[in-house]
Design a protein around this motif. Sequence first.
Motif, mmCIF file in Angstrom:
data_model
loop_
_atom_site.group_PDB
_atom_site.id
_atom_site.type_symbol
_atom_site.label_atom_id
_atom_site.label_comp_id
_atom_site.label_asym_id
_atom_site.label_seq_id
_atom_site.Cartn_x
_atom_site.Cartn_y
_atom_site.Cartn_z
ATOM 1 N N LEU A 144 -23.217 -4.399 9.749
ATOM 2 C CA LEU A 144 -23.145 -3.035 10.274
ATOM 3 C C LEU A 144 -23.020 -3.023 11.800
ATOM 4 N N ILE A 145 -23.728 -3.909 12.470
ATOM 5 C CA ILE A 145 -23.603 -4.000 13.932
ATOM 6 C C ILE A 145 -22.175 -4.381 14.315
ATOM 7 N N ALA A 146 -21.619 -5.379 13.661
ATOM 8 C CA ALA A 146 -20.241 -5.805 13.953
ATOM 9 C C ALA A 146 -19.258 -4.673 13.658
ATOM 10 N N PHE A 147 -19.471 -3.952 12.573
ATOM 11 C CA PHE A 147 -18.620 -2.822 12.199
ATOM 12 C C PHE A 147 -18.641 -1.754 13.294
ATOM 13 N N LEU A 148 -19.840 -1.401 13.767
ATOM 14 C CA LEU A 148 -19.979 -0.379 14.814
ATOM 15 C C LEU A 148 -19.412 -0.860 16.155
ATOM 16 N N LEU A 149 -19.664 -2.104 16.505
ATOM 17 C CA LEU A 149 -19.145 -2.628 17.772
ATOM 18 C C LEU A 149 -17.616 -2.613 17.790
ATOM 19 N N TYR A 150 -17.005 -2.976 16.676
ATOM 20 C CA TYR A 150 -15.548 -2.962 16.592
ATOM 21 C C TYR A 150 -15.037 -1.529 16.708
ATOM 22 N N SER A 190 -10.081 2.271 12.981
ATOM 23 C CA SER A 190 -11.105 1.346 13.473
ATOM 24 C C SER A 190 -11.794 0.593 12.336
ATOM 25 N N ALA A 191 -11.631 1.050 11.108
ATOM 26 C CA ALA A 191 -12.239 0.385 9.951
ATOM 27 C C ALA A 191 -11.189 -0.334 9.111
ATOM 28 N N GLN A 225 -24.237 6.840 22.336
ATOM 29 C CA GLN A 225 -25.271 6.094 21.631
ATOM 30 C C GLN A 225 -25.125 6.292 20.128
ATOM 31 N N ASP A 226 -25.235 5.202 19.398
ATOM 32 C CA ASP A 226 -25.311 5.215 17.944
ATOM 33 C C ASP A 226 -26.729 4.847 17.566
ATOM 34 N N THR A 272 -22.752 2.488 24.281
ATOM 35 C CA THR A 272 -21.398 2.134 24.699
ATOM 36 C C THR A 272 -20.995 3.048 25.844
ATOM 37 N N ILE A 273 -20.495 2.466 26.917
ATOM 38 C CA ILE A 273 -19.999 3.223 28.066
ATOM 39 C C ILE A 273 -18.485 3.356 27.917
ATOM 40 N N ILE A 274 -17.993 4.609 27.967
ATOM 41 C CA ILE A 274 -16.567 4.865 27.773
ATOM 42 C C ILE A 274 -16.040 5.644 28.971
#
Length: 147
Positions: free
Chosen positions: A132-138, A30-31, A107-108, A8-10
């Motif tokens: 888990l991917i959707a959780f991390l992306l959100y 975020s969760a 990076q995760d 992810t670029i921030i």
Amino acid sequence: MTTIHLTTIINAQIETVFNNSRNIDLHQQSASQTHEKAIAGRITGLIEKGETVTWKGKHFGFYIQHQSIITEMDFPTYFVDKQLKGHFKSFKHQHLFEEKNGTTIMQDILQYETPFGWFGKLFDYFFLKKHLIAFLLYRNEILKNKK
């Protein structure tokens, strides 16, 4: 073992992104879609190396708990959380940060194993990895908007 690797670029300084990534209060925000709350250990503020946090959240229709510990930390480039107690056979989440041209590359790297043999592997393949991917992306989208 399953590995998820996200980049992810921030548009923020590395120290800000690092601290936001280990902020218990921000993680709870975020969760919110899984009603995740910190219920024991460090329950607010910035988690540090050697500290634990126990999360309670609703995943796949069930409330579950997950206790993790920060096993490694090198401010502001790296930290690792590992499961102490929970529903995974093993769980390790590496958080890496690098600053380039005024932006932070986050990076995760999440590595985990499911219990229950072939049933766990099927559950992972059809449901868990995508969840888990959707959780991390959100979560990462929330982090992108916190400066």
